[in-house]
Design a protein around this motif. Structure first.
Motif, PDB file in Angstrom:
ATOM      1  N   ILE A   1       3.989  29.220 -24.810  1.00 29.21           N
ATOM      2  CA  ILE A   1       3.332  29.119 -23.507  1.00 29.21           C
ATOM      3  C   ILE A   1       4.210  29.702 -22.408  1.00 29.21           C
ATOM      4  CG2 ILE A   1       2.569  27.493 -21.729  1.00 29.21           C
ATOM      5  CD1 ILE A   1       0.525  27.993 -23.864  1.00 29.21           C
ATOM      6  N   PHE A   2       5.505  29.449 -22.474  1.00 22.42           N
ATOM      7  CA  PHE A   2       6.409  29.983 -21.457  1.00 22.42           C
ATOM      8  C   PHE A   2       6.347  31.504 -21.427  1.00 22.42           C
ATOM      9  CE2 PHE A   2      10.660  31.528 -20.194  1.00 22.42           C
ATOM     10  CZ  PHE A   2      10.667  31.044 -18.886  1.00 22.42           C
ATOM     11  N   ARG A   3       6.402  32.132 -22.602  1.00 23.39           N
ATOM     12  CA  ARG A   3       6.339  33.599 -22.655  1.00 23.39           C
ATOM     13  C   ARG A   3       4.965  34.106 -22.199  1.00 23.39           C
ATOM     14  NH1 ARG A   3       9.329  32.662 -27.576  1.00 23.39           N
ATOM     15  NH2 ARG A   3       7.387  32.748 -28.777  1.00 23.39           N
ATOM     16  N   PHE A   4       3.921  33.385 -22.580  1.00 25.31           N
ATOM     17  CA  PHE A   4       2.570  33.780 -22.197  1.00 25.31           C
ATOM     18  C   PHE A   4       2.400  33.751 -20.680  1.00 25.31           C
ATOM     19  CE2 PHE A   4      -1.831  32.403 -21.240  1.00 25.31           C
ATOM     20  CZ  PHE A   4      -2.513  33.495 -21.731  1.00 25.31           C
ATOM     21  N   LEU A   5       2.887  32.701 -20.036  1.00 22.11           N
ATOM     22  CA  LEU A   5       2.769  32.590 -18.589  1.00 22.11           C
ATOM     23  C   LEU A   5       3.618  33.648 -17.883  1.00 22.11           C
ATOM     24  CD1 LEU A   5       2.731  28.716 -18.165  1.00 22.11           C
ATOM     25  CD2 LEU A   5       0.808  30.294 -17.949  1.00 22.11           C
ATOM     26  N   GLN A   6       4.736  34.002 -18.482  1.00 21.78           N
ATOM     27  CA  GLN A   6       5.533  35.090 -17.931  1.00 21.78           C
ATOM     28  C   GLN A   6       4.757  36.414 -17.981  1.00 21.78           C
ATOM     29  OE1 GLN A   6       9.246  34.766 -20.248  1.00 21.78           O
ATOM     30  NE2 GLN A   6      10.323  34.370 -18.315  1.00 21.78           N
ATOM     31  N   GLN A   7       4.031  36.622 -19.064  1.00 18.92           N
ATOM     32  CA  GLN A   7       3.236  37.849 -19.218  1.00 18.92           C
ATOM     33  C   GLN A   7       2.124  37.948 -18.181  1.00 18.92           C
ATOM     34  OE1 GLN A   7       1.649  37.774 -23.158  1.00 18.92           O
ATOM     35  NE2 GLN A   7       3.464  38.617 -24.143  1.00 18.92           N
ATOM     36  N   TRP A   8       1.436  36.809 -17.946  1.00 12.90           N
ATOM     37  CA  TRP A   8       0.182  36.851 -17.208  1.00 12.90           C
ATOM     38  C   TRP A   8       0.235  36.268 -15.808  1.00 12.90           C
ATOM     39  CZ3 TRP A   8      -3.850  39.690 -18.460  1.00 12.90           C
ATOM     40  CH2 TRP A   8      -3.879  40.206 -19.749  1.00 12.90           C
ATOM     41  N   GLY A   9       1.316  35.582 -15.464  1.00 15.62           N
ATOM     42  CA  GLY A   9       1.385  34.920 -14.161  1.00 15.62           C
ATOM     43  C   GLY A   9       1.234  35.854 -12.981  1.00 15.62           C
ATOM     44  N   GLY A  10       1.686  37.101 -13.103  1.00 17.32           N
ATOM     45  CA  GLY A  10       1.574  38.041 -12.003  1.00 17.32           C
ATOM     46  C   GLY A  10       0.345  38.916 -12.070  1.00 17.32           C
ATOM     47  N   LYS A  11      -0.438  38.792 -13.131  1.00 20.86           N
ATOM     48  CA  LYS A  11      -1.607  39.666 -13.309  1.00 20.86           C
ATOM     49  C   LYS A  11      -2.907  39.011 -12.851  1.00 20.86           C
ATOM     50  CE  LYS A  11       0.461  41.920 -17.359  1.00 20.86           C
ATOM     51  NZ  LYS A  11       0.311  42.219 -18.810  1.00 20.86           N
ATOM     52  N   LEU A  12      -3.032  37.716 -13.117  1.00 20.36           N
ATOM     53  CA  LEU A  12      -4.252  36.986 -12.780  1.00 20.36           C
ATOM     54  C   LEU A  12      -3.881  35.627 -12.198  1.00 20.36           C
ATOM     55  CD1 LEU A  12      -6.537  37.371 -15.945  1.00 20.36           C
ATOM     56  CD2 LEU A  12      -6.866  38.470 -13.749  1.00 20.36           C
ATOM     57  N   PRO A  13      -4.719  35.082 -11.304  1.00 21.92           N
ATOM     58  CA  PRO A  13      -4.535  33.665 -10.959  1.00 21.92           C
ATOM     59  C   PRO A  13      -4.858  32.812 -12.190  1.00 21.92           C
ATOM     60  CG  PRO A  13      -6.497  34.574  -9.889  1.00 21.92           C
ATOM     61  CD  PRO A  13      -5.820  35.713 -10.556  1.00 21.92           C
ATOM     62  N   ILE A  14      -4.004  31.843 -12.478  1.00 18.36           N
ATOM     63  CA  ILE A  14      -4.175  30.984 -13.658  1.00 18.36           C
ATOM     64  C   ILE A  14      -4.192  29.532 -13.200  1.00 18.36           C
ATOM     65  CG2 ILE A  14      -3.286  30.300 -15.914  1.00 18.36           C
ATOM     66  CD1 ILE A  14      -1.795  32.939 -16.055  1.00 18.36           C
ATOM     67  N   TYR A  15      -5.218  28.804 -13.616  1.00 19.86           N
ATOM     68  CA  TYR A  15      -5.322  27.374 -13.336  1.00 19.86           C
ATOM     69  C   TYR A  15      -5.465  26.631 -14.660  1.00 19.86           C
ATOM     70  CZ  TYR A  15      -6.035  28.631  -8.454  1.00 19.86           C
ATOM     71  OH  TYR A  15      -5.866  29.132  -7.183  1.00 19.86           O
ATOM     72  N   ALA A  16      -4.997  25.388 -14.677  1.00 23.68           N
ATOM     73  CA  ALA A  16      -4.998  24.626 -15.920  1.00 23.68           C
ATOM     74  C   ALA A  16      -5.218  23.147 -15.640  1.00 23.68           C
ATOM     75  CB  ALA A  16      -3.668  24.817 -16.657  1.00 23.68           C
ATOM     76  N   VAL A  17      -5.628  22.439 -16.693  1.00 24.93           N
ATOM     77  CA  VAL A  17      -5.613  20.975 -16.704  1.00 24.93           C
ATOM     78  C   VAL A  17      -4.901  20.524 -17.974  1.00 24.93           C
ATOM     79  CG1 VAL A  17      -7.708  20.617 -15.326  1.00 24.93           C
ATOM     80  CG2 VAL A  17      -7.888  20.881 -17.813  1.00 24.93           C
ATOM     81  N   SER A  18      -4.459  19.297 -17.960  1.00 23.38           N
ATOM     82  CA  SER A  18      -3.787  18.747 -19.132  1.00 23.38           C
ATOM     83  C   SER A  18      -4.793  18.320 -20.188  1.00 23.38           C
ATOM     84  CB  SER A  18      -2.938  17.532 -18.730  1.00 23.38           C
ATOM     85  OG  SER A  18      -3.771  16.527 -18.157  1.00 23.38           O
ATOM     86  N   GLY A  19      -4.333  18.338 -21.445  1.00 24.56           N
ATOM     87  CA  GLY A  19      -5.081  17.770 -22.559  1.00 24.56           C
ATOM     88  C   GLY A  19      -4.294  16.628 -23.164  1.00 24.56           C
ATOM     89  N   ASN A  20      -4.891  15.938 -24.102  1.00 33.86           N
ATOM     90  CA  ASN A  20      -4.214  14.777 -24.673  1.00 33.86           C
ATOM     91  C   ASN A  20      -2.913  15.146 -25.376  1.00 33.86           C
ATOM     92  OD1 ASN A  20      -6.570  15.788 -26.398  1.00 33.86           O
ATOM     93  ND2 ASN A  20      -5.388  14.711 -27.951  1.00 33.86           N
TER      94      ASN A  20
END
Length: 284
Positions: A100-119
């Protein structure tokens, strides 16, 4: 007799071929991503958001979303927004936090990203610190019982998020979801999108301000049967109602992702990992 022997021999050879191919087939079933497209039409969608594309990912749980193939697949969708419907990580899956850390590094500057927690997120040790770290870098914003305004060309829609109730008991979870829903600053005059992890609790959401609800959690029922749907929910329910797909209820649209990862020992079958692409359409 000769025909019967020949038929038996052919049957045995076919079975042997299937057994030989089974590992490759299961590997493909559990690693090859299917892209599912939905269109959501409403007169409440402002003209500026006509054609707006939302990329929905759920239940990542160590799935290789940071791979070159996944990056290529996501880029091809030309998304305007990315939403993560919970279970980003899993305490029982090695390297899920690094993925997830690497994924967010890839995409954090390309698109707005919003999330919610799961169990599974809330069951992961140190998740609060992880979430804070991800948000500090500006790669993602968690909407835990919060809302935000999405703007385009001077027009607006609303995005709401409800956090996972963090209990397995149905009555306690239902009460927490109710309280979370009541805590939101609702804007009835705007097209509203809700991000909420647990699809098995969708019928508890009573507010018609949510025109579109995006969810996950059900893993597609793990095994999907043709013309039937998902076999079993994470809660042990057989043939769950909202196992994956697009549903209509009282004027609301609900889209449940089958998810990407796999948190159980039973492999996915006829239920490939799924990337959901939703296109908003202004109804005239």
């Amino acid at each position: 007799m000769k025909k019967a022997l020949l038929a038996a021999l052919i049957t045995v050879l076919l079975l042997l071929a299937l057994l030989r191919l089974a590992p490759a087939f299961l590997d493909w079933q559990n690693k090859s991503v299917q892209v599912t497209h939905y269109t959501v039409s409403s007169a409440e969608i402002p003209p500026a958001f006509d054609g707006y594309r939302i990329l929905l990912l759920a239940d990542i749980q160590g799935f290789a979303v940071d791979s070159p193939r996944m990056e290529e697949l996501l880029s091809e969708q030309n998304g305007d927004l990315m939403v993560l419907a919970g279970d980003l990580v899993d305490n029982g899956i090695a390297q899920s936090e690094d993925v997830i850390f690497r994924f967010l590094q890839q995409w954090g500057g390309k698109l707005p990203i919003y999330a919610v927690s799961g169990n599974h997120d809330l069951w992961t040790e140190g998740f609060s610190e992880l979430k804070e770290h991800w948000e500090q870098g500006g790669a993602v914003r968690f909407l835990e019982n919060q809302q935000t305004v999405l703007e385009k060309d001077g027009q607006q829609i609303m995005l709401y998020g409800i956090s996972d109730p963090d209990v397995w008991d149905w009555d306690q979870a239902a009460e927490r979801v109710k309280q979370a829903e009541e805590s939101l600053a609702l804007q009835p005059d705007c097209f509203g999108i809700l991000l909420f992890h647990r699809a098995n609790m969708l019928d508890l959401l009573q507010n018609d301000v949510f025109d579109l609800i995006l969810s996950g959690h059900m893993h597609g029922g793990q095994i999907r049967l043709p013309f039937v749907g998902g076999l079993r929910s994470p809660h042990g329910d057989w043939f769950p109602e909202y196992s994956g797909g697009k549903y209509q209820r009282n004027g609301q649209t609900m889209i449940v992702s089958r998810g990407l990862g796999n948190a159980v020992s039973v492999p996915r079958l006829f239920n490939r990992p799924e990337l959901v692409v939703i296109t908003l359409q202004t109804e005239k």
